[in-house]
Motif scaffolding. Structure first.
Motif, PDB file in Angstrom:
ATOM      1  N   ASN A  28       1.019  -1.193   0.044  1.00 43.08           N
ATOM      2  CA  ASN A  28       0.072  -0.146   0.070  1.00 43.08           C
ATOM      3  C   ASN A  28       0.828   1.201   0.020  1.00 43.08           C
ATOM      4  OD1 ASN A  28      -2.433  -1.629   0.238  1.00 43.08           O
ATOM      5  ND2 ASN A  28      -2.257  -1.585   2.410  1.00 43.08           N
ATOM      6  N   ALA A  29       1.442   1.548  -1.265  1.00 40.90           N
ATOM      7  CA  ALA A  29       2.436   2.733  -1.216  1.00 40.90           C
ATOM      8  C   ALA A  29       1.699   4.073  -1.778  1.00 40.90           C
ATOM      9  CB  ALA A  29       3.691   2.290  -2.147  1.00 40.90           C
ATOM     10  N   VAL A  30       2.066   5.043  -1.310  1.00 42.49           N
ATOM     11  CA  VAL A  30       1.587   6.456  -1.807  1.00 42.49           C
ATOM     12  C   VAL A  30       2.868   7.173  -2.389  1.00 42.49           C
ATOM     13  CG1 VAL A  30      -0.504   6.461  -0.434  1.00 42.49           C
ATOM     14  CG2 VAL A  30       1.543   7.521   0.349  1.00 42.49           C
ATOM     15  N   VAL A  31       2.858   7.976  -3.345  1.00 44.22           N
ATOM     16  CA  VAL A  31       3.801   8.768  -3.766  1.00 44.22           C
ATOM     17  C   VAL A  31       4.232  10.068  -2.750  1.00 44.22           C
ATOM     18  CG1 VAL A  31       4.532  10.200  -5.846  1.00 44.22           C
ATOM     19  CG2 VAL A  31       3.391   7.983  -6.077  1.00 44.22           C
ATOM     20  N   LEU A  32       5.488  10.011  -2.539  1.00 41.08           N
ATOM     21  CA  LEU A  32       5.774  11.198  -1.818  1.00 41.08           C
ATOM     22  C   LEU A  32       7.506  11.307  -2.051  1.00 41.08           C
ATOM     23  CD1 LEU A  32       5.367  13.677   0.188  1.00 41.08           C
ATOM     24  CD2 LEU A  32       5.956  12.152   2.291  1.00 41.08           C
ATOM     25  N   PRO A  33       7.817  11.758  -3.017  1.00 34.66           N
ATOM     26  CA  PRO A  33       9.308  11.840  -3.016  1.00 34.66           C
ATOM     27  C   PRO A  33      10.030  12.778  -2.069  1.00 34.66           C
ATOM     28  CG  PRO A  33       8.012  13.051  -4.872  1.00 34.66           C
ATOM     29  CD  PRO A  33       7.113  12.788  -3.849  1.00 34.66           C
ATOM     30  N   LEU A  34      11.263  12.262  -2.146  1.00 36.38           N
ATOM     31  CA  LEU A  34      12.357  12.903  -1.082  1.00 36.38           C
ATOM     32  C   LEU A  34      12.248  14.253  -1.474  1.00 36.38           C
ATOM     33  CD1 LEU A  34      14.861  10.126  -0.903  1.00 36.38           C
ATOM     34  CD2 LEU A  34      13.163  10.852   0.925  1.00 36.38           C
ATOM     35  N   PRO A  35      12.491  15.204  -0.483  1.00 38.40           N
ATOM     36  CA  PRO A  35      12.397  16.654  -0.784  1.00 38.40           C
ATOM     37  C   PRO A  35      13.968  17.188  -1.605  1.00 38.40           C
ATOM     38  CG  PRO A  35      12.674  16.471   1.573  1.00 38.40           C
ATOM     39  CD  PRO A  35      12.414  14.958   0.847  1.00 38.40           C
ATOM     40  N   LEU A  36      13.477  18.086  -2.321  1.00 38.65           N
ATOM     41  CA  LEU A  36      14.749  18.830  -2.861  1.00 38.65           C
ATOM     42  C   LEU A  36      14.413  20.267  -2.754  1.00 38.65           C
ATOM     43  CD1 LEU A  36      15.285  16.778  -6.197  1.00 38.65           C
ATOM     44  CD2 LEU A  36      16.877  16.884  -4.226  1.00 38.65           C
ATOM     45  N   ASP A  37      15.061  20.902  -2.438  1.00 43.39           N
ATOM     46  CA  ASP A  37      14.914  22.523  -2.188  1.00 43.39           C
ATOM     47  C   ASP A  37      15.498  23.179  -3.038  1.00 43.39           C
ATOM     48  OD1 ASP A  37      14.070  24.933  -1.103  1.00 43.39           O
ATOM     49  OD2 ASP A  37      15.298  24.931   0.642  1.00 43.39           O
ATOM     50  N   PHE A  38      14.613  23.731  -3.888  1.00 44.90           N
ATOM     51  CA  PHE A  38      15.196  24.792  -5.122  1.00 44.90           C
ATOM     52  C   PHE A  38      14.632  26.066  -4.883  1.00 44.90           C
ATOM     53  CE2 PHE A  38      16.647  21.237  -7.280  1.00 44.90           C
ATOM     54  CZ  PHE A  38      16.879  21.575  -8.820  1.00 44.90           C
ATOM     55  N   SER A  39      14.347  26.448  -3.678  1.00 44.93           N
ATOM     56  CA  SER A  39      14.019  27.829  -3.455  1.00 44.93           C
ATOM     57  C   SER A  39      14.933  28.927  -3.590  1.00 44.93           C
ATOM     58  CB  SER A  39      13.284  27.880  -2.051  1.00 44.93           C
ATOM     59  OG  SER A  39      14.117  27.515  -0.984  1.00 44.93           O
ATOM     60  N   LEU A 102      17.274  11.226  -9.134  1.00 46.75           N
ATOM     61  CA  LEU A 102      17.675  12.463  -8.474  1.00 46.75           C
ATOM     62  C   LEU A 102      18.143  13.344  -9.817  1.00 46.75           C
ATOM     63  CD1 LEU A 102      17.878  14.337  -6.105  1.00 46.75           C
ATOM     64  CD2 LEU A 102      20.393  13.595  -6.113  1.00 46.75           C
ATOM     65  N   VAL A 103      18.757  12.805 -10.742  1.00 43.54           N
ATOM     66  CA  VAL A 103      19.202  13.662 -11.971  1.00 43.54           C
ATOM     67  C   VAL A 103      17.962  14.141 -12.857  1.00 43.54           C
ATOM     68  CG1 VAL A 103      20.453  13.803 -14.200  1.00 43.54           C
ATOM     69  CG2 VAL A 103      21.465  12.670 -12.140  1.00 43.54           C
ATOM     70  N   THR A 104      16.921  13.274 -12.965  1.00 42.86           N
ATOM     71  CA  THR A 104      15.831  13.915 -13.766  1.00 42.86           C
ATOM     72  C   THR A 104      15.132  14.720 -13.140  1.00 42.86           C
ATOM     73  OG1 THR A 104      15.955  11.360 -14.745  1.00 42.86           O
ATOM     74  CG2 THR A 104      13.711  12.676 -14.911  1.00 42.86           C
ATOM     75  N   LYS A 105      15.092  14.360 -11.604  1.00 44.56           N
ATOM     76  CA  LYS A 105      13.847  15.426 -11.022  1.00 44.56           C
ATOM     77  C   LYS A 105      14.883  16.972 -10.951  1.00 44.56           C
ATOM     78  CE  LYS A 105      13.564  13.173  -7.096  1.00 44.56           C
ATOM     79  NZ  LYS A 105      13.247  12.954  -5.603  1.00 44.56           N
ATOM     80  N   LYS A 106      16.021  17.023 -11.007  1.00 42.34           N
ATOM     81  CA  LYS A 106      16.813  18.366 -11.114  1.00 42.34           C
ATOM     82  C   LYS A 106      16.665  18.726 -12.292  1.00 42.34           C
ATOM     83  CE  LYS A 106      20.394  17.615  -7.469  1.00 42.34           C
ATOM     84  NZ  LYS A 106      22.015  17.451  -7.274  1.00 42.34           N
ATOM     85  N   MET A 107      16.702  18.137 -13.362  1.00 40.61           N
ATOM     86  CA  MET A 107      16.557  18.670 -14.678  1.00 40.61           C
ATOM     87  C   MET A 107      15.186  19.476 -14.712  1.00 40.61           C
ATOM     88  SD  MET A 107      19.233  17.822 -16.650  1.00 40.61           S
ATOM     89  CE  MET A 107      18.570  18.039 -18.198  1.00 40.61           C
ATOM     90  N   TYR A 161       7.144  19.872 -10.366  1.00 36.67           N
ATOM     91  CA  TYR A 161       8.252  19.160  -9.979  1.00 36.67           C
ATOM     92  C   TYR A 161       8.894  19.846  -8.533  1.00 36.67           C
ATOM     93  CZ  TYR A 161       7.566  15.537 -13.188  1.00 36.67           C
ATOM     94  OH  TYR A 161       7.086  14.339 -13.634  1.00 36.67           O
ATOM     95  N   GLN A 162       8.935  21.242  -8.652  1.00 34.37           N
ATOM     96  CA  GLN A 162       9.255  21.851  -7.760  1.00 34.37           C
ATOM     97  C   GLN A 162       8.125  21.762  -6.319  1.00 34.37           C
ATOM     98  OE1 GLN A 162      10.378  25.925  -8.268  1.00 34.37           O
ATOM     99  NE2 GLN A 162      12.179  25.088  -9.592  1.00 34.37           N
ATOM    100  N   ASN A 163       6.910  21.811  -6.725  1.00 35.10           N
ATOM    101  CA  ASN A 163       5.835  21.550  -5.673  1.00 35.10           C
ATOM    102  C   ASN A 163       5.989  20.236  -5.317  1.00 35.10           C
ATOM    103  OD1 ASN A 163       3.465  22.209  -4.232  1.00 35.10           O
ATOM    104  ND2 ASN A 163       2.408  20.873  -5.928  1.00 35.10           N
ATOM    105  N   LEU A 164       5.905  19.118  -6.139  1.00 35.68           N
ATOM    106  CA  LEU A 164       6.020  17.835  -5.962  1.00 35.68           C
ATOM    107  C   LEU A 164       7.074  17.545  -4.696  1.00 35.68           C
ATOM    108  CD1 LEU A 164       4.341  15.025  -6.447  1.00 35.68           C
ATOM    109  CD2 LEU A 164       6.421  14.835  -8.157  1.00 35.68           C
ATOM    110  N   CYS A 165       8.306  18.080  -4.999  1.00 36.32           N
ATOM    111  CA  CYS A 165       9.424  17.889  -4.173  1.00 36.32           C
ATOM    112  C   CYS A 165       9.725  18.625  -3.099  1.00 36.32           C
ATOM    113  CB  CYS A 165      10.662  17.475  -5.072  1.00 36.32           C
ATOM    114  SG  CYS A 165      10.332  16.273  -6.389  1.00 36.32           S
ATOM    115  N   SER A 166       8.759  19.520  -2.798  1.00 39.26           N
ATOM    116  CA  SER A 166       8.946  20.881  -1.911  1.00 39.26           C
ATOM    117  C   SER A 166       9.110  20.191  -0.563  1.00 39.26           C
ATOM    118  CB  SER A 166       7.658  21.805  -1.729  1.00 39.26           C
ATOM    119  OG  SER A 166       7.739  22.359  -0.938  1.00 39.26           O
TER     120      SER A 166
END
Length: 172
Positions: A28-39, A102-107, A161-166
């Motif tokens: 029973n998994a839900v999507v919650l990516p590890l955070p990346l702060d691009f603020s 991680l590389v894809t999310k950063k891109m 993706y900035q919102n998703l990984c906030s």
């Protein structure tokens, strides 16, 4: 899966592909990516010359070598070690695991485009099943050419993706 589901209320994973794979196994998994702060980072425009960063598993190498030969007007860069997202226009990523890294999310968070065999919001998708090198090469060339003239950042992907990984979303 039954034991874990009974004792753990929430199971998190990075992306929809991983979630679907875990669901097929009974988790029973839900999507919650590890955070990346691009603020603190300011958006950097795309490079003047269109550049493609290539990150592919060995099984796709023959096709991508063929694509490179067929597109001498495009600069291709192999993903080796670390690469600054500012240096490239698009990431072409074909992997067997089909999960977002991680590389894809950063891109995406820096407004770059992605073409992949992974289906995800704001990505260019090309099926990773190689029927023939000629067909796969034609599909990839078409996908690359479709975005080659884009001069603006992919703002929709960037915001999504900035919102998703906030970090704030992760904390909440």
């Amino acid at each position: 899966a039954k034991l874990l589901n009974a004792s753990v209320t929430l199971q998190f994973c990075e992306d929809h592909a991983t979630k679907e794979a875990l669901h097929k196994l009974g988790f029973n998994a839900v999507v919650l990516p590890l955070p990346l702060d691009f603020s603190e980072e300011k958006p950097v425009p795309l490079p003047e010359k269109f550049k493609v960063l290539v990150d592919v598993d060995a099984g796709y190498k023959v096709v991508f070598d063929s694509v490179k030969r067929a597109m001498p007007d495009v600069e291709f860069k192999e993903f080796v070690g670390s690469v600054s997202t500012d240096e490239v226009s698009v990431l072409v990523r074909f992997q067997n695991d089909r999960c977002i890294d991680l590389v894809t999310k950063k891109m995406l968070m820096s407004g770059r485009r992605v073409i992949s065999n992974i289906q995800s919001p704001f990505w260019g998708y090309v099926d990773g099943e190689i029927v023939s090198i000629e067909v796969a090469r034609a599909e990839l060339i078409s996908a690359i050419r479709a975005i080659q003239d884009e001069k603006e950042l992919n703002l929709d992907a960037m915001a999504y993706y900035q919102n998703l990984c906030s970090p704030d979303r992760f904390k909440a």
